[in-house]
Enzyme design. Structure first.
Site, PDB file in Angstrom:
ATOM      1  CG  HIS A 100       4.910  47.614  19.399  1.00 12.23           C
ATOM      2  ND1 HIS A 100       4.811  48.708  18.568  1.00 12.23           N
ATOM      3  CD2 HIS A 100       3.647  47.187  19.621  1.00 12.23           C
ATOM      4  CE1 HIS A 100       3.540  48.939  18.290  1.00 12.23           C
ATOM      5  NE2 HIS A 100       2.814  48.024  18.913  1.00 12.23           N
ATOM      6  CB  CYS A 101       4.440  50.086  24.658  1.00  9.01           C
ATOM      7  SG  CYS A 101       3.298  50.196  26.060  1.00  9.01           S
ATOM      8  N   PRO A 102       1.968  47.821  23.516  1.00 14.95           N
ATOM      9  CG  PRO A 102       0.979  45.930  24.456  1.00 14.95           C
ATOM     10  CD  PRO A 102       2.301  46.609  24.276  1.00 14.95           C
TER      11      PRO A 102
END
Length: 323
Positions: free
Chosen positions: A38-40
């Site tokens: 998951h890439c913020p």
């Protein structure tokens, strides 16, 4: 490849089917096919449908920063060169006016120089940081392993070495050719060739090889778990002030939850840090399902190890075969 992410975990279709057969409920799922992480920064998960676009972004961002760095360096060099006076014994820089009477669209003074220098530092830093991430992602793509699957493979090797089973774990999705692995993510149309559920696998494996390995690792974790007894209550606070200064400042930097503890409860600990531990306990609430657990972090000073070493007896030869 992994297909779902319940509360921070990935669940493959085989594990979901087995859960239905056993009657054990799973948390609500938010399916992410072939989840890598998951890439913020893009506020989304990188998976089957957008992995190629994400990697292209990681390539284009450093190229844009390199282009900006070249422009900034040329600008500062030109402006400083026009303001330098070479004397017999010293070199002087006059930032008020250039030696040559040139017309500039944007005036370049001391503040412009400071802003350009700051922007150059940001551009170079972004080039290095995002460039390293692009290198890591390309290595992942050429091996056809997501970041989560690399972690699963490492634990598989550790499990085989620990139990000396003599088995050989074959990662199913590495097709043996970097070009074939590359084509799993990048296509001319931009749309992946697979549907995200059924994947081409190498010889000696099948669609549920990784799922079976995950089940073995979960069983292994239960065998290696150590039982602790709670000796202090804990409210579940992220940074508890009353549990010591080191506990307060050394809190785990993770999205994983904390769990409340009550004196006398038993906790199965699976991993730990110098001042924190991670484990699970059986839920005794009225609405809790049978066998349902609550997992999370808690301060190490709140528990003490039980008299016996592990939560279960030493595994028998038959259990080793299962593991």
């Amino acid at each position: 490849m992994e297909t779902g992410k319940p509360s921070g975990y990935n669940v493959s279709p085989g594990l979901q089917n087995m859960s239905r057969l056993q009657g054990t409920p799973l948390p609500s799922l938010s399916c992410v096919m072939k989840m890598d992480h998951h890439c913020p920064w893009i506020n989304n998960c990188c998976g089957n449908l957008n992995h190629g676009y994400f990697t292209s972004f990681l390539m284009l961002a450093p190229l844009g920063c390199i282009h900006a760095s070249v422009i900034l360096i040329m600008t500062m060099y030109t402006q400083l060169y026009n303001r330098i006076s070479f004397g017999w014994s010293s070199v002087k820089i006059d930032m008020s006016l250039p030696r040559r009477n040139l017309q500039y669209v944007v005036p370049f003074g001391i503040y412009g120089f400071a802003a350009s220098l700051f922007a150059l530092g940001l551009a170079i830093g972004t080039t290095i940081a995002v460039g390293m991430l692009f290198f890591i992602q390309m290595k992942v793509i050429l091996r056809n392993k997501t970041t989560i699957e690399v972690w699963i493979e490492e634990k598989a090797k550790d499990r085989i070495q620990y139990y000396q089973t003599g088995e050989e774990f074959v990662f199913p999705y590495d097709l043996g050719s970097k070009w074939k692995n590359f084509r799993q993510v990048f296509t001319w149309s931009g749309v992946p060739e697979t549907d995200g559920i059924v994947w081409p696998v190498r010889e000696g494996s099948h669609q549920y090889t990784l799922t079976i390995e995950q089940l073995k690792q979960k069983a292994d974790k239960r065998v290696r778990s150590v039982q602790y007894r709670v000796i202090e209550d804990y409210s579940g606070a992220c940074c508890p002030i009353t549990k010591g200064v080191k506990t307060f400042f050394c809190t785990p930097y993770t999205e994983e939850p904390r769990i409340q503890l009550r004196k006398g409860e038993l906790i199965l600990v699976t991993r730990g840090l110098p001042h924190w531990m991670y484990g699970n306990k059986n839920l005794k609430k009225k609405n809790a399902h049978v066998g349902e657990h609550e997992r999370g972090w808690f301060p190490r000073r709140c528990v003490e190890k039980c008299l016996y070493d592990s939560a279960t007896e030493k595994p028998t030869e038959e259990e080793k075969k299962i593991l």
